[in-house]
Design a protein around this motif. Sequence first.
Motif, short mmCIF file in Angstrom:
data_model
loop_
_atom_site.label_atom_id
_atom_site.label_comp_id
_atom_site.label_asym_id
_atom_site.label_seq_id
_atom_site.Cartn_x
_atom_site.Cartn_y
_atom_site.Cartn_z
N MET A 35 6.10 -10.79 49.04
CA MET A 35 6.40 -9.94 48.65
C MET A 35 6.80 -8.43 49.65
SD MET A 35 5.59 -9.05 45.24
CE MET A 35 5.21 -7.36 45.14
N HIS A 36 6.10 -8.18 50.95
CA HIS A 36 6.63 -7.99 51.83
C HIS A 36 8.23 -7.63 52.32
CE1 HIS A 36 6.89 -5.91 55.84
NE2 HIS A 36 7.58 -7.10 56.29
N GLU A 37 8.70 -9.48 51.80
CA GLU A 37 9.98 -9.20 52.27
C GLU A 37 10.79 -8.51 51.10
OE1 GLU A 37 13.85 -12.98 53.17
OE2 GLU A 37 11.27 -13.40 53.27
N ALA A 38 10.23 -8.82 50.15
CA ALA A 38 11.04 -7.66 49.05
C ALA A 38 10.81 -6.55 48.78
CB ALA A 38 10.86 -8.16 47.55
N PHE A 39 10.24 -5.52 49.65
CA PHE A 39 9.09 -4.45 49.17
C PHE A 39 8.47 -4.20 51.03
CE2 PHE A 39 8.69 -5.68 45.00
CZ PHE A 39 10.14 -5.54 44.30
N PRO A 40 9.59 -3.55 52.01
CA PRO A 40 9.11 -3.93 53.21
C PRO A 40 8.45 -2.39 53.02
CG PRO A 40 11.90 -3.92 52.82
CD PRO A 40 11.10 -4.46 51.57
N ASP A 41 8.72 -1.68 52.49
CA ASP A 41 7.62 -0.39 52.85
C ASP A 41 7.02 0.14 51.71
OD1 ASP A 41 10.36 0.87 54.50
OD2 ASP A 41 11.02 1.44 53.19
N VAL A 42 6.22 -0.91 51.15
CA VAL A 42 5.03 -1.16 49.88
C VAL A 42 3.91 -1.09 50.78
CG1 VAL A 42 3.66 -1.13 47.91
CG2 VAL A 42 6.60 -1.41 48.15
N PRO A 43 3.10 -0.64 51.13
CA PRO A 43 1.59 -1.62 51.92
C PRO A 43 1.08 -2.56 51.12
CG PRO A 43 1.93 1.06 51.61
CD PRO A 43 2.95 0.76 50.51
N ILE A 44 1.17 -3.51 51.70
CA ILE A 44 -0.07 -4.43 50.69
C ILE A 44 -1.14 -4.48 51.75
CG2 ILE A 44 0.05 -6.81 51.29
CD1 ILE A 44 3.32 -6.86 51.48
N ILE A 45 -2.37 -5.02 51.19
CA ILE A 45 -3.59 -5.56 51.13
C ILE A 45 -3.87 -6.65 51.39
CG2 ILE A 45 -6.15 -4.75 51.17
CD1 ILE A 45 -5.41 -2.22 49.42
N GLY A 46 -4.49 -7.20 52.78
CA GLY A 46 -4.56 -8.82 52.73
C GLY A 46 -6.26 -8.87 52.29
N MET A 47 -6.84 -10.33 51.73
CA MET A 47 -7.44 -9.93 51.40
C MET A 47 -7.84 -11.61 50.64
SD MET A 47 -7.69 -6.98 47.84
CE MET A 47 -9.58 -7.13 47.69
N GLY A 48 -9.09 -12.07 50.88
CA GLY A 48 -9.58 -13.27 51.11
C GLY A 48 -9.50 -14.49 51.58
N GLY A 49 -10.78 -14.95 51.82
CA GLY A 49 -10.85 -15.40 53.14
C GLY A 49 -10.75 -15.12 55.02
N VAL A 50 -10.74 -13.69 55.31
CA VAL A 50 -10.92 -13.44 56.50
C VAL A 50 -12.34 -13.11 56.96
CG1 VAL A 50 -10.35 -11.24 57.59
CG2 VAL A 50 -9.18 -11.90 55.73
N LEU A 51 -12.39 -14.26 58.09
CA LEU A 51 -13.85 -14.67 58.58
C LEU A 51 -13.29 -14.48 60.00
CD1 LEU A 51 -14.36 -18.14 56.92
CD2 LEU A 51 -15.70 -15.73 56.47
N THR A 52 -12.02 -14.05 60.42
CA THR A 52 -12.13 -13.83 61.64
C THR A 52 -10.63 -13.33 62.27
OG1 THR A 52 -10.94 -16.34 61.85
CG2 THR A 52 -12.99 -17.02 61.91
N GLY A 53 -10.92 -13.08 63.29
CA GLY A 53 -9.25 -12.56 64.08
C GLY A 53 -7.73 -13.12 63.36
N ARG A 54 -8.08 -14.64 63.40
CA ARG A 54 -6.88 -15.22 64.12
C ARG A 54 -6.89 -14.68 62.32
NH1 ARG A 54 -5.08 -20.47 65.90
NH2 ARG A 54 -3.05 -21.34 64.43
N ASP A 55 -8.19 -15.18 60.89
CA ASP A 55 -7.31 -14.82 59.69
C ASP A 55 -6.38 -13.70 59.46
OD1 ASP A 55 -8.28 -17.21 58.97
OD2 ASP A 55 -10.51 -15.97 58.87
N ALA A 56 -7.32 -12.71 59.78
CA ALA A 56 -6.93 -10.90 59.80
C ALA A 56 -5.22 -11.11 60.49
CB ALA A 56 -7.46 -10.39 60.37
N LEU A 57 -4.76 -11.91 61.34
CA LEU A 57 -3.13 -11.70 62.11
C LEU A 57 -3.07 -12.45 61.07
CD1 LEU A 57 -1.62 -11.26 64.22
CD2 LEU A 57 -2.31 -12.91 65.40
#
Length: 88
Positions: free
Chosen positions: A1-23
Amino acid sequence: MHEAFPDVPIIGMGGVLTGRDALELMLAGASTVSVGTAIFHDPSACPRIVRELEEELASRGIDRAADAVGLAHESRQAAIHRRQGSVL
């Protein structure tokens, strides 16, 4: 999605347990990251994840979290120039 719509904000969700997951979600294009179930098991998950994210960014020479958004979609050379403040 980011590649197709780079100016549209994206919320990353699912399975975030660590800083590396967030990154990883940010590298893929998420400009914000949601932490959900991890809070049930660890009420201090959010500040811990932020701290871990800061460590992950620092270890890669990235100064600001915003600079990591979408880096996985850039060529290596473009990413280096962007981090150095250069324009291609």
